[in-house]
Design a protein around this motif. Structure first.
Motif: not given
Lengths: 491, 259
Positions: A333-339, A360-365
């Motif tokens: 949850d709340n995890s972030q991915g950037e490219f 998959i998780g909630k509040n993911t960005k």
């Protein structure tokens, strides 16, 4: 200068100024040509691997035999003859691993020196007081030559070594994490790597530790007809932080060479991993497209824990063919991915690159910024997937794909797939395609700036949003590389 | 300073044909002089500015252009810039993502390099930019933006004048610098140009309207028609044109010649 040397120098100049194209004369030990079970046993025995590792390799190999080639990328090439390549090549002098850097064959050290990567720690530190040190793992064909600053890092509990060493010294970590993000059955190239991978880097950052220096791996393919199959595994435990860079170059050979790598990144709760790549494999002949590296790479990060973050930044300027989609699985949850990506193609290069963001998780960005630059007769495709799973409440993605064309014979394509299975998701996508105009070039030239320099200036401006995410040590190099890659793009 | 002799030049049309636009133009501008070229649309004024600065697609078929005795026509645009040719564009071009500071540094250092001078470092450049923009009353804020992106018409033209000040050219061409500007903006730009006037710098001011010449006082005024200079005189010529309009003026000229 002898006539032949002169010719070679001129040809090199014409070929787009690839200054990493030299070959190191070194006695090398190779596995017999071709691929079969014996070769895999040979590699595993060379590395004195435990039985479980060999079993994994063989399982992957037999699966690979049945797997079809991925065919959805917009790239064209003659089918790879897997039996016509060497799967293991290592400098003879490395047969018994040298104890200290002073025991390493000077020719190898010189090779890295020439590429601007000093491997002696005191040299790295001398004269660069204002710069933070960078720890380097240097991989030459199938083997890690040296890893610097290991002792320093050990004080923090950080493990930074070649993957081969990690298999010996930290089998529990390797067993647990290797293949957990990219399973051997993922795709044909990854499957091949799982069977024949030779070396690569291993990083483990323990709980709560902020890695005090940049870690990096420098990959060099030297031998002809040799594939490089490296594998990198990065584990960031709870609340830790690490920034990792990789660079890649290869000599100019007329034959195509395969590079099929896997990178797996795992970020636990509150951990952050920043992964940067400057890929400058030999792109093939500028005028004919002969030779060059097939860069078929599977890179994937798993944001396992809450509030974890994985950020990919890549500058892709080399390779005849690039097939690469550094991705993030946003599980916590709340995890972030950037490219952040800059892909430059010139001559006859083809690039099909992008990312996958799986929420998959909630509040993911997630955030995707892709800048594609095509010149010459090249083809450049952005291919991306943003997928929001049913449980990903309030997932957010923002994507920007910009393409810049130089000249009239190149192509730029944008293929975004968006799939949302949760209606609380917010997804944004922007795309533009533009051309460097005669007006822009003339404006710069009227101010005294040469055409080549003007193109570099305009392209660096175009790519600025991405380049500024590179660590300081790399940013300047990357800007220069942008300029070099585009040499000869306008007549 | 600059000598243009029997200049003929063609422009490539969309169908790939060469169309002659400049048809035997003669012009001499001495050091420190300001000349104005006036004329209606489509007589080749902008073409002249591109031919002098060396833009691709503008081909000289006859005649010569010399700057202090150097044959300009043999040189590419950046070499001409290094010799001191500067063109203030009618439509300054946007370069997204490229900071003004970065652009100015690239230009100044490219010229210094060509002239065999040392390149300026970041600090030296900053000082130069600060000094020049202060002289011209340009805000620092503009320097932090990207080249011409989102600039108002007035800002774009002021930016051209700033670049002129930074690059210290010998021969400046102002291509319809007044187009699209209100009176106040024209004054600001003209002020900038006047500050740059000096005994070793010449100007060629291309304009439709006499208005600009109220603020940038020319030494000599030329009237251009059909690719040639048809009349040359003092500043009063501009006033005469303004009063009569181009059509009537040119007709009167023709009748005079016929008589």
């Amino acid at each position: 200068m002898a006539a032949t040397e002169k010719t070679i120098a001129q040809v090199e100049k014409l070929s787009g100024g690839y200054d990493a194209g030299f070959y190191t004369e070194i006695e090398s030990e190779k596995a017999p040509k071709g691929l079969n079970e014996d070769i895999i046993r040979f590699i595993s025995a060379k590395k004195k691997e435990p039985e479980w590792m060999l079993e994994r390799r063989l399982k992957a190999y037999y699966h690979w035999l049945k797997m079809p080639e991925p065919d959805w990328a917009k790239v064209k090439f003659t089918p790879i003859d897997y039996q016509d390549a060497y799967y293991y090549a290592a400098p003879k002098s490395m047969e018994n691993a040298p104890d200290t850097i002073d025991d390493v064959d000077p020719k190898l050290l010189d090779t890295y020196e020439k590429l601007g990567i000093p491997l002696r720690e005191q040299e790295m530190l001398s004269g660069v007081k204002n710069r933070s040190a960078v720890a380097v793992d240097a991989v030459f064909d199938s083997i890690s030559v040296a890893t610097t600053f290991k002792k320093e890092l050990k004080k923090y509990g950080i493990i930074f070594s070649s993957l081969s060493e990690a298999i010996q010294n930290h089998p529990e970590l390797v067993k647990k994490y290797m293949g957990s993000v990219v399973p051997y059955s993922d795709n044909k190239h990854a499957c091949l790597n799982s069977a024949v991978f030779t070396d690569g880097s291993f990083v483990y950052v323990p709980e709560g530790v902020r890695c005090p220096m940049e870690l990096s791996t420098y990959f060099r393919i030297n031998e002809m007809n040799t594939g490089q199959f490296e594998r990198t595994l990065i584990i960031a435990d709870k609340g830790s932080y690490v920034s990792y860079l990789e660079g890649c170059t290869a000599p100019m050979h007329d034959e195509r060479q395969l590079h099929a790598a896997i990178v797996e990144v795992i970020a636990h709760e509150d951990a952050e991993v920043k992964y940067s790549t400057v890929q400058n494999w030999y792109p093939g002949d500028f005028n004919t497209g002969a030779g060059g590296i097939y860069n078929f790479v599977t890179k994937r990060g798993l944001c396992e824990g809450r509030n974890s973050k994985i950020s990919w930044t890549q500058v892709e300027t080399g390779s005849a063919i690039t097939w690469k989609y550094p991705s993030c699985i946003l599980k916590g949850d709340n995890s972030q991915g950037e490219f952040y990506s800059v892909a430059i193609t010139n001559g006859y290069q083809q690039a099909d690159t992008g990312t996958k963001m799986i929420h998959i998780g909630k509040n993911t960005k997630s955030r995707i910024i892709s800048k594609g630059i095509s010149a010459g007769h090249s083809d450049n495709t952005y291919r991306g997937v943003v997928k929001v799973m049913p449980g990903a409440e309030n997932a957010r993605n923002f994507t920007v794909c910009d393409s810049l064309l130089i000249g009239n014979d190149c192509g730029a394509h944008t293929v975004p797939y968006v799939e949302s299975r949760n209606n609380t998701a917010t997804l944004g996508h922007e795309a533009t395609t533009s051309k460097i105009s005669e007006d822009q070039l003339f404006y710069c030239m009227q101010r005294g700036i040469s055409k080549e320099e003007a193109i570099a200036l305009i392209v660096n401006g175009f790519a600025k949003e991405v380049l500024q995410h590179l660590p300081m040590e790399f940013a300047v190099e990357a800007q220069k590389l942008v300029a070099i890659s585009l040499e000869g793009s306008i007549g | 300073m600059i000598n243009i002799n029997n200049l003929h030049a063609c422009v490539e049309t969309a169908d790939g044909e060469a169309k002659e636009i400049i048809k035997g133009l003669n012009l001499e501008i001495k050091s420190g002089e300001v000349h104005a070229i006036m004329g209606p649309n489509g007589v080749g004024k902008s073409t002249l500015s591109y031919v002098l600065s060396g833009r691709d697609g503008y081909n000289v078929t006859d005649g010569s252009v010399e700057l202090d005795g150097v044959d300009l026509l043999k040189l590419n645009p950046e070499e001409r810039a290094a010799l001191g040719v500067f063109l203030a564009f009618q439509y300054p071009v946007e370069i997204p993502g490229v900071n003004m500071n970065v652009f100015l540094k690239a230009a100044v250092n490219a010229l210094r390099k060509q002239r065999g001078e040392n390149e300026l470092d970041a600090l030296g450049m900053l000082k130069l930019i600060k000094g020049k923009s202060k002289e011209l009353g340009i805000s620092d804020d503009m320097m932090r933006r990207t080249v011409n992106v989102g600039f108002s018409g007035g800002e774009k033209k002021r930016n051209e004048i700033l670049q002129m000040a930074m690059l210290e050219p010998k021969f400046c061409i102002l291509d319809e610098t007044d187009s699209g500007l209100d009176i106040d903006a024209i004054k600001v730009v003209a002020d900038g140009v006047n500050k740059l006037r000096s005994p070793d710098r010449s100007f060629l001011v291309i304009t439709h309207y006499q208005r600009l010449l109220d603020y940038i006082k020319p030494d000599i005024v030329h009237v251009m028609a059909d690719g040639k200079i048809v009349k040359t005189g003092g500043p009063e010529l501009a006033l005469e044109l303004e009063e009569k309009g181009y059509a009537e003026f040119l007709k009167a000229e023709e009748q005079e010649k016929a008589a």
